[in-house]
Design a protein around this motif. Structure first.
Motif, PDB file in Angstrom:
ATOM      1  N   LYS A  25       0.817  -1.216   0.000  1.00 53.38           N
ATOM      2  CA  LYS A  25       0.000   0.000   0.000  1.00 53.38           C
ATOM      3  C   LYS A  25       0.856   1.274   0.000  1.00 53.38           C
ATOM      4  CE  LYS A  25      -4.276  -1.731   0.578  1.00 53.38           C
ATOM      5  NZ  LYS A  25      -5.434  -1.370  -0.255  1.00 53.38           N
ATOM      6  N   PHE A  26       2.063   1.176  -0.517  1.00 51.89           N
ATOM      7  CA  PHE A  26       2.978   2.320  -0.431  1.00 51.89           C
ATOM      8  C   PHE A  26       2.466   3.552  -1.180  1.00 51.89           C
ATOM      9  CE2 PHE A  26       5.977  -1.119   0.647  1.00 51.89           C
ATOM     10  CZ  PHE A  26       6.494  -0.584   1.813  1.00 51.89           C
ATOM     11  N   ASP A  27       1.604   3.333  -2.160  1.00 53.43           N
ATOM     12  CA  ASP A  27       1.077   4.465  -2.926  1.00 53.43           C
ATOM     13  C   ASP A  27       0.115   5.321  -2.105  1.00 53.43           C
ATOM     14  OD1 ASP A  27      -0.654   2.205  -2.957  1.00 53.43           O
ATOM     15  OD2 ASP A  27      -1.834   3.136  -4.550  1.00 53.43           O
ATOM     16  N   ASP A  31      -1.456  10.320   1.306  1.00 54.15           N
ATOM     17  CA  ASP A  31      -2.828  10.492   1.792  1.00 54.15           C
ATOM     18  C   ASP A  31      -2.967  10.016   3.239  1.00 54.15           C
ATOM     19  OD1 ASP A  31      -3.701  11.585  -0.590  1.00 54.15           O
ATOM     20  OD2 ASP A  31      -4.402   9.671  -1.405  1.00 54.15           O
ATOM     21  N   TYR A  32      -2.260   8.956   3.569  1.00 56.71           N
ATOM     22  CA  TYR A  32      -2.324   8.429   4.937  1.00 56.71           C
ATOM     23  C   TYR A  32      -1.780   9.449   5.942  1.00 56.71           C
ATOM     24  CZ  TYR A  32      -1.635   5.370   8.958  1.00 56.71           C
ATOM     25  OH  TYR A  32      -1.689   4.822  10.215  1.00 56.71           O
ATOM     26  N   MET A  33      -0.667  10.070   5.616  1.00 56.26           N
ATOM     27  CA  MET A  33      -0.071  11.043   6.543  1.00 56.26           C
ATOM     28  C   MET A  33      -0.977  12.266   6.696  1.00 56.26           C
ATOM     29  SD  MET A  33       2.491   9.340   7.558  1.00 56.26           S
ATOM     30  CE  MET A  33       3.564  10.451   8.478  1.00 56.26           C
ATOM     31  N   GLU A 268      -8.954   0.029  10.996  1.00 59.14           N
ATOM     32  CA  GLU A 268      -7.697  -0.687  10.746  1.00 59.14           C
ATOM     33  C   GLU A 268      -7.272  -0.639   9.278  1.00 59.14           C
ATOM     34  OE1 GLU A 268      -7.347  -4.613  12.225  1.00 59.14           O
ATOM     35  OE2 GLU A 268      -7.620  -4.029  14.320  1.00 59.14           O
ATOM     36  N   ASN A 269      -8.219  -0.765   8.369  1.00 57.46           N
ATOM     37  CA  ASN A 269      -7.884  -0.793   6.950  1.00 57.46           C
ATOM     38  C   ASN A 269      -7.370   0.571   6.494  1.00 57.46           C
ATOM     39  OD1 ASN A 269      -8.973  -0.169   3.991  1.00 57.46           O
ATOM     40  ND2 ASN A 269      -8.535  -2.371   4.125  1.00 57.46           N
ATOM     41  N   ILE A 270      -6.242   0.589   5.794  1.00 55.25           N
ATOM     42  CA  ILE A 270      -5.637   1.862   5.385  1.00 55.25           C
ATOM     43  C   ILE A 270      -6.588   2.691   4.530  1.00 55.25           C
ATOM     44  CG2 ILE A 270      -3.871   2.896   3.899  1.00 55.25           C
ATOM     45  CD1 ILE A 270      -1.887   0.924   4.908  1.00 55.25           C
ATOM     46  N   ASP A 271      -7.179   2.077   3.525  1.00 51.65           N
ATOM     47  CA  ASP A 271      -8.057   2.823   2.618  1.00 51.65           C
ATOM     48  C   ASP A 271      -9.262   3.395   3.359  1.00 51.65           C
ATOM     49  OD1 ASP A 271      -6.457   2.302   0.349  1.00 51.65           O
ATOM     50  OD2 ASP A 271      -7.339   0.309   0.171  1.00 51.65           O
TER      51      ASP A 271
END
Length: 351
Positions: A25-27, A31-33, A268-271
């Motif tokens: 999921k590195f892409d 957005d995660y940060m 928990e899920n990144i997306d």
């Protein structure tokens, strides 16, 4: 108050790891940060954070060293007014991704403690655990961090993997002490559901003598145990804050927060987390549950347990353990000096 930030990215999934991590999921990192920044802003209000109210910040994972310092910068800017003077700022890191440039960038942001996921200095064992680094990379990364000026350095070791011997573990410990560290976390391998090792549980040895040996050899070299798995001339303030059940913000996919008597669980899920970083489920803990946690955490560390928290019957059982030289006490607390007996002692006190 403490702050924990979860970075769920990893170069590879270690065979023993049950944490909420992703290798594909590195892409989503940018957005995660941004989502982390949004959640932290919300949590600072929920926790009624005031100027200089954060005494420790811990960035864990996953592998925090898979995210560039540039992406951390807005988060540090957000948190800066809330950080106490002398705040302990720890990041975990893996040797293969903790480059000189990454370490320097994190140091410039304010990181003053790095915990390296080393696990072993034995090449064959590292491969068997599916670690992404080799022994030399681990040594180099720790030396880089030291040379840059990061004050407190720690490393993790794992023992009771199949084939572990006193000779192998002694080499790990001696190598660790040849490096400029002030802390070691030594964990016994556990087999968790959903991990690669859960299909081959026989990879875990059940040799309690190795546990005693590891603790003895680390303490013999001057690192005092302050918890069953943690040793050092420096004692992590963040760790101790958890064991004292202080309030802590938990930000990120799969993190956990705690305030007064309530636990908070982000998605928990990144997306899903990126889409809705403010969705947090809650769990209310009873007084008995909180007391049980305090007792077990206090008995497995040098925190101890306040006498005033225990019922008269529990105090009576604790006094019996003091008479039997299993515990010691002062006017306010009971303390356990043999952390390997922590569970048995806690269960006895609880009755």
């Amino acid at each position: 108050m403490l702050v924990y930030i979860h970075i769920p990215y990893c170069d590879s999934k270690c065979h023993y790891c049950s944490f909420n991590t992703y290798v594909d999921k590195f892409d989503t990192r940018e957005d995660y940060m941004k989502a982390l920044h949004t959640q932290l802003g919300f949590e600072l209000e929920r926790f009624e954070a005031t100027k200089q109210s954060i005494k420790t910040l811990f960035i864990g994972g996953g592998t925090p060293s898979t995210v560039s310092p540039e992406l951390y910068k807005p988060i540090f800017t957000l948190l800066k007014p809330y950080l106490q003077k002398g705040v302990e700022i720890t990041t975990e890191a893996n040797p293969n991704s903790a480059t000189k440039e990454w370490l320097k960038g994190m140091y410039e942001l304010g990181v003053n403690r790095v915990s390296f996921g080393v696990q072993s200095f034995d090449e064959d064992k590292l491969k068997a655990l599916n670690r992404a680094h080799n022994p030399q990379q681990a040594k180099d990364a720790i030396m880089y961090a030291h040379d840059i000026g990061i004050k407190h350095l720690s490393l993790d070791l794992i023992y009771n993997y199949q084939g572990d011997t006193k000779a192998l573990l002694l080499n790990d410990i001696e190598t660790a002490f040849s490096l400029p560290i002030d802390h070691i976390s030594a964990y016994e391998l556990t087999i968790e559901d959903g991990t690669k090792f859960s299909h081959t549980p026989e990879v875990r040895q059940d040799d309690e003598n190795l546990a005693f040996f590891v603790a003895e050899q680390i303490e013999k070299r001057g690192f005092k145990a302050y918890e069953i798995s943690n040793f050092g001339t420096y004692q992590s303030k963040h760790n101790k804050g958890y064991w004292q059940i202080e309030n802590y913000i938990g930000a990120g996919a799969g993190a956990v927060g705690f305030l007064k008597d309530t636990r908070f669980y982000p998605l928990e899920n990144i997306d899903a987390y990126v889409k809705n970083p403010l969705f947090v489920s809650q769990e209310l803990l009873t007084k008995d549950e909180l007391l049980t946690e305090r007792l077990f955490l206090g008995m497995r560390s040098n925190i101890g347990i306040k006498k005033s928290l225990l019922s008269p019957q529990m105090q009576e059982r604790a006094e019996f353990l003091c008479d039997e030289k299993k515990l010691r006490s002062n006017t306010s607390h009971y303390y356990n000096d043999n952390f390997f007996l922590c569970d048995e002692l806690s269960l006895y006190i609880l009755g």
